[in-house]
Design a protein around this motif. Sequence first.
Motif, PDB file in Angstrom:
ATOM      1  N   ARG A  13       7.721 -22.716  12.736  1.00 56.48           N
ATOM      2  CA  ARG A  13       8.755 -22.743  13.798  1.00 56.48           C
ATOM      3  C   ARG A  13       8.835 -23.989  14.657  1.00 56.48           C
ATOM      4  NH1 ARG A  13       9.660 -17.790  17.525  1.00 56.48           N
ATOM      5  NH2 ARG A  13      11.029 -18.705  19.083  1.00 56.48           N
ATOM      6  N   GLU A  15      11.238 -26.261  17.154  1.00 54.42           N
ATOM      7  CA  GLU A  15      12.443 -26.392  18.177  1.00 54.42           C
ATOM      8  C   GLU A  15      12.951 -27.773  18.286  1.00 54.42           C
ATOM      9  OE1 GLU A  15      10.884 -24.350  21.842  1.00 54.42           O
ATOM     10  OE2 GLU A  15      10.833 -22.567  20.917  1.00 54.42           O
ATOM     11  N   ILE A  47      15.047 -23.794  15.640  1.00 51.25           N
ATOM     12  CA  ILE A  47      15.826 -23.388  16.807  1.00 51.25           C
ATOM     13  C   ILE A  47      16.477 -24.661  17.588  1.00 51.25           C
ATOM     14  CG2 ILE A  47      15.507 -22.359  18.791  1.00 51.25           C
ATOM     15  CD1 ILE A  47      13.283 -20.640  17.698  1.00 51.25           C
ATOM     16  N   GLN A  49      18.189 -26.300  20.342  1.00 49.77           N
ATOM     17  CA  GLN A  49      18.673 -26.174  21.697  1.00 49.77           C
ATOM     18  C   GLN A  49      19.344 -27.486  22.510  1.00 49.77           C
ATOM     19  OE1 GLN A  49      14.837 -24.780  22.880  1.00 49.77           O
ATOM     20  NE2 GLN A  49      15.466 -22.653  22.985  1.00 49.77           N
ATOM     21  N   VAL A  79      18.813 -21.243  13.875  1.00 51.55           N
ATOM     22  CA  VAL A  79      19.218 -20.818  15.534  1.00 51.55           C
ATOM     23  C   VAL A  79      20.045 -21.919  16.072  1.00 51.55           C
ATOM     24  CG1 VAL A  79      18.906 -19.385  17.565  1.00 51.55           C
ATOM     25  CG2 VAL A  79      17.700 -18.776  15.238  1.00 51.55           C
ATOM     26  N   GLU A  81      23.881 -23.108  18.452  1.00 55.11           N
ATOM     27  CA  GLU A  81      24.816 -22.933  19.650  1.00 55.11           C
ATOM     28  C   GLU A  81      26.026 -23.359  19.499  1.00 55.11           C
ATOM     29  OE1 GLU A  81      21.912 -24.053  22.863  1.00 55.11           O
ATOM     30  OE2 GLU A  81      22.335 -26.185  22.384  1.00 55.11           O
ATOM     31  N   SER A 105      22.628 -18.404  18.764  1.00 54.14           N
ATOM     32  CA  SER A 105      21.303 -18.443  19.709  1.00 54.14           C
ATOM     33  C   SER A 105      21.062 -16.948  20.299  1.00 54.14           C
ATOM     34  CB  SER A 105      21.402 -19.551  20.895  1.00 54.14           C
ATOM     35  OG  SER A 105      22.637 -18.846  21.559  1.00 54.14           O
ATOM     36  N   LEU A 108      18.347 -14.456  18.114  1.00 52.45           N
ATOM     37  CA  LEU A 108      17.181 -15.274  17.872  1.00 52.45           C
ATOM     38  C   LEU A 108      16.254 -14.134  17.187  1.00 52.45           C
ATOM     39  CD1 LEU A 108      14.899 -17.250  17.639  1.00 52.45           C
ATOM     40  CD2 LEU A 108      14.382 -16.917  20.244  1.00 52.45           C
ATOM     41  N   ALA A 111      17.031 -13.226  13.710  1.00 54.50           N
ATOM     42  CA  ALA A 111      16.517 -14.657  13.035  1.00 54.50           C
ATOM     43  C   ALA A 111      15.268 -14.358  12.652  1.00 54.50           C
ATOM     44  CB  ALA A 111      16.949 -15.857  13.653  1.00 54.50           C
ATOM     45  N   GLU A 112      14.401 -13.969  13.598  1.00 53.91           N
ATOM     46  CA  GLU A 112      12.927 -13.767  13.392  1.00 53.91           C
ATOM     47  C   GLU A 112      12.383 -12.616  12.469  1.00 53.91           C
ATOM     48  OE1 GLU A 112      11.970 -13.594  17.794  1.00 53.91           O
ATOM     49  OE2 GLU A 112      11.311 -15.656  17.614  1.00 53.91           O
TER      50      GLU A 112
END
Length: 117
Positions: A13, A15, A47, A49, A79, A81, A105, A108, A111-112
């Motif tokens: 994972r 971010e 992810i 952001q 994921v 935005e 987003s 989430l 997606a998980e």
Amino acid sequence: MHKIIPEEGNLVRVEASGKLTQEDYDQLIPSWKKTIAQFGSMRLLLILQDFEGWEPGAAWDDFRFGTSHSDKVERIAVVGEKKWQKWLMKLGAFFLREDLKYFESSDLAEAERWIRA
């Protein structure tokens, strides 16, 4: 900028925010290779952001890793935005063999579930 968050098994994972740099990939790629060496394959949950993209060298490293390890990457869930992120992931799916799916987003949790299935 990136943050690697430990997960179970072969799931990685990450971010990411701002712009991913060469220095980010100098850390990301060894962590991905380590997961592949340990489990034989990997799944990536990325992810985004406040994500602004990649520096040219980082984008090249990402593409090289993806093409040279595509047989070891089972799934990638992105994921994001922004519409350009969704478009870019659809474009990337044409070049990669692994299963790549984009999620908004707000999705989430979906997606998980998908990345673990």
